[in-house]
Design a protein around this motif. Structure first.
Motif, PDB file in Angstrom:
ATOM      1  N   SER A 227     -18.289   9.696  25.164  1.00 22.18           N
ATOM      2  CA  SER A 227     -17.816   8.552  24.393  1.00 22.18           C
ATOM      3  C   SER A 227     -18.117   7.245  25.114  1.00 22.18           C
ATOM      4  N   GLY A 228     -18.320   6.181  24.333  1.00 25.93           N
ATOM      5  CA  GLY A 228     -18.394   4.839  24.861  1.00 25.93           C
ATOM      6  C   GLY A 228     -19.685   4.481  25.550  1.00 25.93           C
ATOM      7  N   GLY A 229     -19.769   3.204  25.934  1.00 26.94           N
ATOM      8  CA  GLY A 229     -20.917   2.705  26.684  1.00 26.94           C
ATOM      9  C   GLY A 229     -21.980   2.065  25.811  1.00 26.94           C
ATOM     10  N   PRO A 230     -23.007   1.506  26.448  1.00 30.58           N
ATOM     11  CA  PRO A 230     -24.106   0.872  25.702  1.00 30.58           C
ATOM     12  C   PRO A 230     -24.763   1.836  24.732  1.00 30.58           C
ATOM     13  N   GLY A 231     -25.322   1.287  23.664  1.00 27.10           N
ATOM     14  CA  GLY A 231     -25.976   2.125  22.667  1.00 27.10           C
ATOM     15  C   GLY A 231     -27.153   2.889  23.241  1.00 27.10           C
TER      16      GLY A 231
END
Length: 625
Positions: A469-473
């Motif tokens: 989950s999460g973070g830069p694309g």
């Protein structure tokens, strides 16, 4: 010449304006009268009495009383409850955007407890996948992307943090009034909270041209786009139609638009060649606010003070900033005004949006236009009852979801059972005639998955999904012919291959290039707020699912994992159907599949892969009953 413009607000004592400079054309704002306020959306939310239908045996909660009462008036009957397999697939896609696993299906079917369905609902709402699903609906409204748009479409390095903030807020069931406050004024209300500052990226998520030569033109364009979005998303009003002239249909003046815009003017920092980011108030403000005559940034008209939309305001529901030694409090006052108990629009609009995503269409079919040209709600009393309940339950979105999906209305069949009796067939035929689009909810309306959910379902079915989950694309590989249309370094493929199989919400959102499967399945461009996606049926959709390297790779991965876990063809076919359709094949389908496997000259692995690919391309794979 100096022109005095009297900005009357019916019987309201809200501040009025003001003067125009000597070069401005005369501008006179018409007052709001009682007729303007009589439109259904501007009336106060009623405390509705729940109707009492004659047959209470079908109902699960008050939603069903409203629906059944309306059906009864037309001589129609609701449908019985759908099968457990249908319900778990419907709920799983609706609440998490993912198909149920074979194990989850078996557990639900064997759960004999009277509250088995409610337990399933709670499990799905408590899943971290719920926020990932419903955040995409909100990001459509927020015109979210990780780039600027226009010719150069430059990267906004930290834009992804807003996406993650939305996911976390929905998973935590942040009250919707707080959800609004932080996105409009998080830097004012919680100045020491970095996540509150991130929330204000909502306001500046739209397209921008940082390299434009005229900074005044850029400011005008950005502020107008921001103001239009605020009106659409939170009020369900097309206030942007009043940028150049008074609204043609709704009682929204050009001055209304620029008063609302003035709330944000001190908080939009613009620097040449610098992408938009978060709000940051310049206090005290060096800018004066004006009506821009004919919408031209070079033609400032009468000066005005910040304010809210007059037709939604009153003596007791007024826009009232409270300045401090650090802020003028303009945006905090707007947030307070939006979530005030007397605001007739905010709760109605959000309840309608949630209903829309559960049933395919809202009680009003124009979710961002509650104005005169919008659609009146099919069940106005139900809309008001839901809006009132939403506020009373602390603006809890999960409580609203739970109420809707546990209703008998939501649990209905979407199609006629093959073993239906003659009377059931007659009732079905009558409902299809009188309620062809299921707007009265005489059955559950089938709906097609979005491109993101289709991709995620393929990743889950193949066993390849990465749950990080999460973070830069992340940037999965693109077809070479598509890469050739981009500027250098606009789609540098993520080096870690495991990242390529992340959920779709984490795929890099470039404004000028939608990931192929998202584009063919009608993902919006993110250049404007999108309240309801188009649903097209085109040849490129089937061609992409059948011929893309992405589809073929996942079909092979799915076949390999199933062949490894199941020794016989019959078991493998069952597993493929369960992963794809959440059901076992019918006897007729077993014969067809066996004939296909026997006739194909390919290896066993390739035969299974082609079967998986065929099921990916079926209508049932992309449709929710």
């Amino acid at each position: 010449m100096t022109v005095l413009c009297a900005f009357a607000i019916g019987t309201s004592n809200l501040p009025s304006i003001v003067t125009a400079d000597d070069n401005a054309a005369d501008y006179v704002e018409l007052p709001i009268d009682e007729y303007d306020r009589e439109h259904w959306a501007f009336l106060p939310i009623e405390q509705v009495k729940v109707p009492q239908p004659s047959n209470a045996g079908w109902r699960q909660n008050a939603i069903d009383d409203f629906v059944q009462f309306e059906l009864g008036r037309r001589g129609l009957q609701p449908q019985p409850e759908a099968s457990r397999r249908t319900l778990i697939r419907r709920l799983s896609f609706d609440l998490t955007g993912l198909p149920p696993t074979p194990t989850q299906i078996a557990e639900f079917e064997s759960d004999k407890r009277t509250d088995a369905y409610e337990r399933l609902v709670d499990r799905l709402l408590d899943s971290p996948r719920h926020g990932e699903r419903w955040a995409q609906h909100w990001l459509d409204l927020a015109r979210f992307a990780e780039t600027d748009g226009f010719e150069h479409d430059k990267l906004r390095p930290n834009a992804w943090k807003y996406r993650d903030w939305v996911i976390a807020a929905l998973n935590d069931d942040m009250p919707y009034d707080q959800f609004i406050r932080l996105q409009i004024a998080g830097d004012e209300t919680d100045p020491d909270d970095g996540s509150a500052l991130t929330a204000t990226r909502f306001c500046l998520s739209g397209p921008d041209m940082p390299d434009i030569n005229l900074i005044d033109e850029r400011r005008h364009t950005v502020l107008n786009e921001l103001t239009s979005t605020i009106g659409e998303v939170f009020l369900g009003l097309q206030v942007g139609c009043a940028q150049c002239h008074d609204h043609k249909y709704d009682p929204i003046s050009q001055a209304d638009f620029y008063r609302l815009r003035a709330i944000f003017e001190p908080s939009v920092p613009l620097k040449k060649n610098r992408s938009l980011s978060t709000l940051s108030e310049s206090f005290p403000s060096a800018h004066s606010s004006h009506v821009m005559l004919r919408g031209d940034f070079r033609s400032p008209g009468p000066e005005l003070s910040p304010g809210a939309i007059r037709v939604v305001s009153s003596k007791t529901h007024a826009y009232s900033p409270k300045p401090s030694n650090k802020s003028a409090g303009l945006r905090t006052a707007l947030a307070d005004w939006l979530v005030d108990a007397e605001n007739p629009l905010t709760a109605r609009v959000m309840v309608n949006r949630v209903w829309q995503h559960h049933f395919g269409a809202g009680l009003s079919s124009t979710p961002s236009d509650f104005g005169v040209m919008g659609s009146e709600p099919s069940h106005p009393e139900l809309l008001d009852w839901l809006a009132s309940s939403f506020v009373k339950q602390g603006w809890s979105l999960k409580s609203l979801h739970r109420m809707i999906v546990t209703s008998a209305t939501y649990r209905q069949r979407s199609r006629l059972d093959k073993n239906a009796t003659d009377s059931e067939r007659d009732a079905w035929a009558e409902a299809q005639k009188a309620d062809p689009h299921a707007q009265l909810f005489s059955r559950y309306p089938r709906w097609r998955l979005e491109g993101e959910a289709i991709r995620d379902a393929m990743l889950v079915a193949s066993g390849q999904i990465n749950w990080k989950s999460g973070g830069p694309g992340v940037r999965p590989p693109l077809p070479k012919e598509l890469v050739g249309t981009l500027l250098v370094n606009q789609w540098n493929v993520t080096e870690d291959r495991s990242e390529h199989d992340r959920r779709s919400i984490y795929v890099f959102a470039r404004r000028n290039l939608r990931y192929p499967i998202f584009e063919v399945f009608d993902r919006p461009s993110a250049n404007t707020s999108c309240s309801r996606r188009d649903i097209s049926t085109t040849a490129p959709q089937s061609l992409h699912l059948l011929n893309s390297q992405f589809s073929l790779n996942l079909a092979r991965s799915m076949a390999e994992s199933i062949a490894k876990d199941h020794p016989t063809d019959a078991q493998r076919v069952d597993a493929i159907f369960l992963r794809s359709f959440s059901r076992l094949p019918t006897p007729e389908e077993r014969i067809d599949v066996q004939d296909f496997l026997n006739a194909s000259p390919s290896t066993n692995a390739e035969k299974l892969a082609h079967l998986c690919l065929a099921l990916f391309n079926s209508n049932e794979f992309v449709t929710v009953d």
